[in-house]
Design an enzyme around this catalytic site. Structure first.
Site, short mmCIF file in Angstrom:
data_model
loop_
_atom_site.label_atom_id
_atom_site.label_comp_id
_atom_site.label_asym_id
_atom_site.label_seq_id
_atom_site.Cartn_x
_atom_site.Cartn_y
_atom_site.Cartn_z
N ASN A 95 0.81 -1.23 0.00
CA ASN A 95 0.00 0.00 0.00
C ASN A 95 0.84 1.27 0.00
OD1 ASN A 95 -2.40 1.84 0.77
ND2 ASN A 95 -0.98 2.08 2.49
N TYR A 156 2.18 14.68 -13.36
CA TYR A 156 2.17 13.35 -12.72
C TYR A 156 3.07 12.32 -13.43
CZ TYR A 156 -1.58 14.51 -9.45
OH TYR A 156 -2.31 15.05 -8.41
N LYS A 163 2.85 3.93 -10.96
CA LYS A 163 1.58 3.22 -10.81
C LYS A 163 1.31 2.30 -12.00
CE LYS A 163 0.76 4.58 -6.73
NZ LYS A 163 0.82 3.59 -5.64
N VAL A 192 -9.23 9.41 -3.07
CA VAL A 192 -9.71 9.13 -1.72
C VAL A 192 -9.29 10.32 -0.86
CG1 VAL A 192 -9.43 7.60 0.28
CG2 VAL A 192 -9.47 6.64 -2.03
N1 LIG Z 1 -5.44 8.58 -1.41
C1 LIG Z 1 -5.75 8.51 -2.69
O1 LIG Z 1 -6.60 9.23 -3.20
C2 LIG Z 1 -5.08 7.52 -3.58
C3 LIG Z 1 -5.55 7.38 -4.88
C4 LIG Z 1 -4.96 6.45 -5.71
C5 LIG Z 1 -3.92 5.68 -5.23
N2 LIG Z 1 -3.46 5.87 -3.97
C6 LIG Z 1 -2.37 5.03 -3.50
O2 LIG Z 1 -2.81 4.39 -2.32
C7 LIG Z 1 -1.73 4.21 -1.44
C8 LIG Z 1 -2.06 4.86 -0.10
O3 LIG Z 1 -2.20 6.27 -0.29
P1 LIG Z 1 -2.91 7.21 0.80
O4 LIG Z 1 -2.82 8.59 0.26
O5 LIG Z 1 -4.25 6.70 1.14
O6 LIG Z 1 -1.92 7.14 2.00
P2 LIG Z 1 -2.03 6.30 3.37
O7 LIG Z 1 -3.02 6.92 4.27
O8 LIG Z 1 -2.17 4.86 3.08
O9 LIG Z 1 -0.59 6.62 3.99
C9 LIG Z 1 0.59 6.14 3.41
C10 LIG Z 1 1.47 5.59 4.51
O10 LIG Z 1 2.70 5.18 3.92
C11 LIG Z 1 3.71 5.46 4.85
N3 LIG Z 1 5.00 5.55 4.19
C12 LIG Z 1 5.38 6.44 3.24
N4 LIG Z 1 6.67 6.26 2.93
C13 LIG Z 1 7.11 5.21 3.69
C14 LIG Z 1 8.35 4.56 3.82
N5 LIG Z 1 9.43 4.94 3.12
N6 LIG Z 1 8.45 3.52 4.69
C15 LIG Z 1 7.37 3.13 5.41
N7 LIG Z 1 6.18 3.73 5.33
C16 LIG Z 1 6.04 4.76 4.48
C17 LIG Z 1 3.30 6.80 5.46
O11 LIG Z 1 3.93 7.03 6.73
C18 LIG Z 1 1.79 6.65 5.59
O12 LIG Z 1 1.42 6.16 6.87
C19 LIG Z 1 -0.51 4.80 -2.15
O13 LIG Z 1 0.18 3.78 -2.84
C20 LIG Z 1 -1.13 5.79 -3.11
O14 LIG Z 1 -0.28 6.03 -4.22
C21 LIG Z 1 -4.02 6.78 -3.14
#
Ligand SMILES: NC(=O)c1ccc[n+]([C@@H]2O[C@H](COP(=O)([O-])OP(=O)(O)OC[C@H]3O[C@@H](n4cnc5c(N)ncnc54)[C@H](O)[C@@H]3O)[C@@H](O)[C@H]2O)c1
Length: 266
Positions: A95, A156, A163, A192
């Site tokens: 994730n 992006y 991705k 999200v």
């Molecule tokens: N939030 C969105 O709208 C969205 C949309 C599409 C895809 N994504 C993808 O979903 C995933 C989660 O995104 P999110 O925004 O919900 O974040 P999230 O709330 O899941 O937080 C990401 C977590 O990753 C941890 N992290 C970052 N770098 C790290 C590292 N080097 N080592 C260990 N932990 C680390 C952070 O501390 C954080 O707790 C990501 O891969 C993101 O690209 C998110």
């Protein structure tokens, strides 16, 4: 750490970035509530300890491994930790991911490497470590990609490349791991409203809620943004027995964003 949900079969999942206030935290909560032992791997020590203790207070089975997933050896250490806490590892959710919004002309080599090292290198290393450790009966992996793997916007280039790579990695890993009874699937979330995203939007919009409202109206077919827990429910489906015949697949959870050619109303 507590283990009150030890009814057989008690399975263990490693969730990278599982302490996050967005998708990671949603996945952790849903999987723990479903009776899995969860191992949260996150660089944010405060959030990781806080969430695992909160889940334990609810009588759920959670352990926290605080680490930077980009460091070599981290994946193997996380697997050893899962072994020591729960006696093995049956599933992985890749994730953790970071964003970057910058014109290609401004992107430095350091920017590029940082995003690739979290979004791709770590997913590769964690998958390899977990595949080596999974039982002969098999297991499952879910990769969190993004709608940016399918179509994207200016700024992006690097993020979208990571991705798209996760999408292809999912299919290739499924091909490699099918004979080992390990299934690999991929989720493309749309926007999200995670804390990470709200921060990002706040850098170019004065009113984050108003911006999100306009986005929903114009860029989605449905009136609701996908929620972190809904992504968690999809993860739960892919990791569970109901998906035992599904591998190498990707699905979007995006309110319809990725199937639209034009903005609504235009
Ligand atoms: N939030 C969105 O709208 C969205 C949309 C599409 C895809 N994504 C993808 O979903 C995933 C989660 O995104 P999110 O925004 O919900 O974040 P999230 O709330 O899941 O937080 C990401 C977590 O990753 C941890 N992290 C970052 N770098 C790290 C590292 N080097 N080592 C260990 N932990 C680390 C952070 O501390 C954080 O707790 C990501 O891969 C993101 O690209 C998110």
């Amino acid at each position: 750490m507590t283990k009150p949900h030890a009814e057989p079969p008690s399975k263990t999942v490693i969730i990278t970035g599982g302490a996050g206030g967005g998708i990671g935290g949603g996945v952790s909560a849903v999987m723990a509530e479903a009776g899995w032992n969860i191992v949260i791997v996150d660089i944010d020590l405060e959030a990781g300890r806080g969430l695992s203790e909160q889940l334990a207070r609810q009588g759920l089975s959670a352990a926290f491994f605080g680490a930077d997933i980009t460091l070599p050896g981290c994946a193997e250490q996380a697997v050893s930790f899962a072994n020591s806490q729960f006696g093995g590892v049956d599933a992985l959710v890749n994730n953790a991911g970071i964003g970057l919004v910058k014109d290609i002309a401004e992107v430095s080599d350091e920017d590029y490497r940082r995003v690739f090292s979290v979004n791709i290198d770590a997913a590769y290393r964690f998958s390899r470590a977990v595949v080596r450790a999974m039982p002969a009966s098999g297991g499952a992996i879910v990769n969190i990609s993004s709608v940016h793997a399918l179509a994207t916007c200016p700024g992006y280039t690097v993020y979208a490349a990571t991705k798209g790579a996760i999408d292809a990695f999912t299919r290739a890993l499924a091909v490699d791991c099918g004979p080992r009874r390990i299934r690999v699937n991929c989720i493309h979330p749309g926007l999200v409203p995670s804390p990470q995203n709200r921060d990002l939007i706040g850098r170019f919009a004065d009113d984050v809620d108003a911006w999100l409202n306009t986005y929903t109206l114009k860029k989605q077919l449905l009136a609701n943004l996908p929620e972190a827990r809904q992504v968690g429910e999809l993860v739960r489906f892919f990791l569970g027995g109901a998906a035992s015949a599904i591998t190498g697949q990707s699905i979007a959870i995006d309110g319809g964003t990725s199937v639209m050619l034009y903005e609504r109303g235009s």
